[in-house]
Design a protein around this motif. Structure first.
Motif, short mmCIF file in Angstrom:
data_model
loop_
_atom_site.label_atom_id
_atom_site.label_comp_id
_atom_site.label_asym_id
_atom_site.label_seq_id
_atom_site.Cartn_x
_atom_site.Cartn_y
_atom_site.Cartn_z
N ALA A 1 15.31 14.80 9.43
CA ALA A 1 15.09 13.43 8.97
C ALA A 1 16.04 12.47 9.68
CB ALA A 1 15.31 13.35 7.47
N SER A 2 15.56 11.27 9.89
CA SER A 2 16.36 10.19 10.48
C SER A 2 15.78 8.87 10.00
CB SER A 2 16.31 10.25 12.01
OG SER A 2 15.01 9.94 12.48
N PRO A 3 16.57 7.80 10.00
CA PRO A 3 16.02 6.49 9.61
C PRO A 3 14.80 6.10 10.42
CG PRO A 3 18.41 6.39 9.66
CD PRO A 3 18.03 7.74 10.22
N ARG A 4 14.82 6.39 11.73
CA ARG A 4 13.69 6.03 12.57
C ARG A 4 12.44 6.82 12.19
NH1 ARG A 4 13.18 3.51 17.36
NH2 ARG A 4 14.65 2.14 16.32
N LEU A 5 12.58 8.13 11.93
CA LEU A 5 11.44 8.96 11.55
C LEU A 5 10.86 8.48 10.22
CD1 LEU A 5 9.60 11.44 11.88
CD2 LEU A 5 11.35 12.79 10.70
N ILE A 6 11.71 8.18 9.26
CA ILE A 6 11.24 7.72 7.96
C ILE A 6 10.49 6.40 8.10
CG2 ILE A 6 12.01 6.88 5.70
CD1 ILE A 6 14.31 8.94 5.92
N THR A 7 11.02 5.49 8.92
CA THR A 7 10.36 4.20 9.16
C THR A 7 8.98 4.41 9.79
OG1 THR A 7 12.46 3.04 9.42
CG2 THR A 7 10.52 2.00 10.36
N GLU A 8 8.91 5.29 10.78
CA GLU A 8 7.64 5.53 11.46
C GLU A 8 6.62 6.18 10.53
OE1 GLU A 8 8.72 7.84 14.84
OE2 GLU A 8 9.25 6.09 16.06
N ILE A 9 7.08 7.08 9.67
CA ILE A 9 6.16 7.70 8.72
C ILE A 9 5.60 6.65 7.76
CG2 ILE A 9 6.04 9.26 6.74
CD1 ILE A 9 7.95 11.12 8.18
N ILE A 10 6.46 5.79 7.27
CA ILE A 10 6.03 4.77 6.30
C ILE A 10 5.03 3.82 6.94
CG2 ILE A 10 6.83 2.73 5.00
CD1 ILE A 10 9.41 4.29 4.45
N LEU A 11 5.26 3.43 8.16
CA LEU A 11 4.37 2.48 8.83
C LEU A 11 3.19 3.15 9.51
CD1 LEU A 11 6.96 -0.02 10.37
CD2 LEU A 11 5.72 -0.17 8.20
N GLY A 12 3.12 4.49 9.38
CA GLY A 12 1.97 5.20 9.92
C GLY A 12 1.99 5.37 11.42
N ALA A 13 3.15 5.19 12.06
CA ALA A 13 3.20 5.26 13.52
C ALA A 13 3.03 6.67 14.05
CB ALA A 13 4.55 4.69 14.02
N ASN A 14 3.39 7.68 13.23
CA ASN A 14 3.28 9.05 13.73
C ASN A 14 2.28 9.87 12.95
OD1 ASN A 14 4.67 9.34 11.35
ND2 ASN A 14 6.11 10.88 12.12
N ALA B 1 -0.50 10.14 1.45
CA ALA B 1 -0.58 9.00 2.38
C ALA B 1 0.34 7.88 1.93
CB ALA B 1 -2.02 8.50 2.45
N SER B 2 1.14 8.14 0.89
CA SER B 2 2.04 7.12 0.35
C SER B 2 3.48 7.61 0.47
CB SER B 2 1.69 6.84 -1.12
OG SER B 2 2.58 5.90 -1.68
N PHE B 3 4.26 6.92 1.29
CA PHE B 3 5.63 7.35 1.56
C PHE B 3 6.69 6.37 1.07
CE2 PHE B 3 2.81 9.17 4.77
CZ PHE B 3 3.08 10.51 4.61
N GLY B 4 6.26 5.27 0.44
CA GLY B 4 7.21 4.31 -0.09
C GLY B 4 8.20 4.91 -1.09
N PRO B 5 7.75 5.82 -2.00
CA PRO B 5 8.69 6.42 -2.95
C PRO B 5 9.86 7.13 -2.28
CG PRO B 5 6.45 6.75 -3.72
CD PRO B 5 6.35 6.14 -2.35
N MET B 6 9.64 7.70 -1.09
CA MET B 6 10.74 8.33 -0.34
C MET B 6 11.79 7.29 0.02
SD MET B 6 10.58 10.57 3.21
CE MET B 6 9.41 9.44 3.99
N LYS C 1 0.83 -1.21 0.00
CA LYS C 1 0.00 0.00 0.00
C LYS C 1 0.86 1.25 0.00
CE LYS C 1 -3.79 2.22 2.52
NZ LYS C 1 -4.68 2.12 3.71
N GLN C 2 2.01 1.19 0.67
CA GLN C 2 2.92 2.32 0.73
C GLN C 2 3.78 2.45 -0.53
OE1 GLN C 2 3.43 4.90 3.00
NE2 GLN C 2 1.43 4.19 3.70
#
Length: 402
Positions: free
Chosen positions: A387-400, A355-360, A152-153
């Motif tokens: 930006a940080s790896p953790r922030l990017i991961t959380e954005i992609i998985l919708g955690a934040n 709502a799609s952050f996979g391209p990033m 979906k991402q």
């Protein structure tokens, strides 16, 4: 190290065969769908190919004993990758394929050779097209949900393949009773590690002149003002502005408004001489932010125009601004257009408009370039995060997500 390849009609059947042959302590190295050749390309049968391993030198639970049966004629199994190759297991009835002829001698190989062979086996799954696997509901239900999230991402299929390979290995190594939160944690850890291996993240300005470039409409001027405000308010830096955006009348007015609010000086550069004079004027400032004109990124003259106005020989860092609302193909083309300029990092904007952050993620991994900031609104100095790896991961998985 004992390594074997199993071919079965389903994952559950493969796991049953592995437990019977290698025991419950066997480790899944990889898995992928394979197809028989069929007749004239038709009637192809889908099977699952699983590579498993166990270290005979360590103590393990014994394999599950099978009941004795009458000796049947050897069963022949044909590999989809090599229809002519057949292997016979007269007594076991298992459909087992050797990974390669050399692997039959794995027990006598040096440890380094075994590790190399295992690495090659892991590489086998990287190019798998997981679209068909998803349609066939290949994964256990919790992992299927993880796969759907990545799909979906719009995460690239090769990256999905690597993630699912890692998660399957974890799942079949004794963690199949883990709750969904824990499984999502596995994916977070895998994504975080993959992104961290790419490059540095977070805007840490090491040079005086900070150049902000990008196509029209990505929010360069607003982003520049946000970063400048952070530098002034949080880092107590002495800041100045130079704008070369003389194509739009409103652009100069906009930056002048920000300059007035932040109480910083601003100079307008119409040519290279103007730019050099402004740079010298602000030589005693901590940071000098340079705003550039937004033009159609398909216009090859745009980058050449920048080089005619901006003195790139100075102590300068250049950041490329990309909108997360853009298609990944457009991001690729924009990056290529600016490839003649040394780009330190990228800045992703408009995270609040998609709502799609996979391209990033795809862009970062493909080009192995880090991200400095991610913006998520128009408010200055708010709506921006380093930006940080953790922030990017959380954005992609919708955690934040709000």
């Amino acid at each position: 190290m004992k390594v074997k390849k199993y071919l079965a009609s389903s994952m559950s059947e493969a796991m049953k065969d592995i437990r019977q042959e290698l025991g419950n302590d066997a480790v899944i190295l990889s898995s992928k769908p394979v197809y028989s050749s069929g007749f004239l390309g038709l009637f192809r049968k889908r099977n699952i190919e699983v590579v498993a391993a166990i270290d005979p030198s360590e103590k393990h639970n014994p394999p599950i004993k099978k009941q004795k049966q009458k000796k049947m004629p050897a069963e022949k199994t044909v590999s989809a990758a090599n229809p002519g190759a057949e292997s016979e297991q007269a007594d076991s009835g298992l459909k087992i394929h050797s990974p390669a002829p050399e692997s039959e001698q794995a027990k006598s190989l040096p440890a380094g050779e075994i590790l190399k062979e295992l690495a090659q086996l892991r590489e086998m799954v990287k190019g798998i097209n997981y679209e068909s696997a998803n349609n066939d509901k290949k994964y256990p239900d919790p992992l299927q949900e993880i796969y759907k999230t990545m799909e979906k991402q719009e995460i690239d299929c090769h990256i999905r393949a690597e993630m699912m390979d890692a998660l399957l290995t974890k799942w079949f190594s004794g963690h199949h009773d883990s709750p969904m939160d824990e499984i999502t944690g596995w994916l977070k850890a895998e994504l975080d590690a993959k992104i961290s291996a790419v490059s540095d993240f977070g805007g840490s300005f090491e040079k005086k002149y900070i150049n902000i470039v990008g196509p029209t409409g990505v929010g360069k001027t607003t982003t520049l003002a946000k970063i400048a405000a952070e530098s002034i308010l949080k880092q107590n830096k002495k800041v100045a502005f130079i704008t070369t955006d003389t194509y739009r009348i409103a652009a100069i007015d906009q930056l002048q408004t920000y300059a007035k609010i932040l109480n910083v000086p601003i100079e307008v550069a119409y040519n290279l001489v103007d730019f050099k004079n402004a740079a010298e004027k602000f030589s005693h400032y901590d940071l000098v932010f340079i705003d550039t004109a937004g033009r159609n990124f398909r216009n090859h003259e745009y980058v050449r125009d920048l080089q005619k106005i901006i003195d790139f020989e100075r102590e300068m860092e250049t950041y490329l601004v990309l909108s997360l609302t853009a298609k990944q193909r457009d991001m690729e083309e924009i990056f290529m257009q600016f490839s003649t300029i040394p780009i330190k990092q990228v800045i992703f904007t408009k995270a609040d408009e998609t709502a799609s952050f996979g391209p990033m993620l795809n862009f970062i991994i493909k080009h192995r370039i880090g991200a400095a900031y991610i913006t998520n609104g128009q408010d200055v100095p708010d709506d921006i995060e380093k930006a940080s790896p953790r922030l990017i991961t959380e954005i992609i998985l919708g955690a934040n997500k709000k």
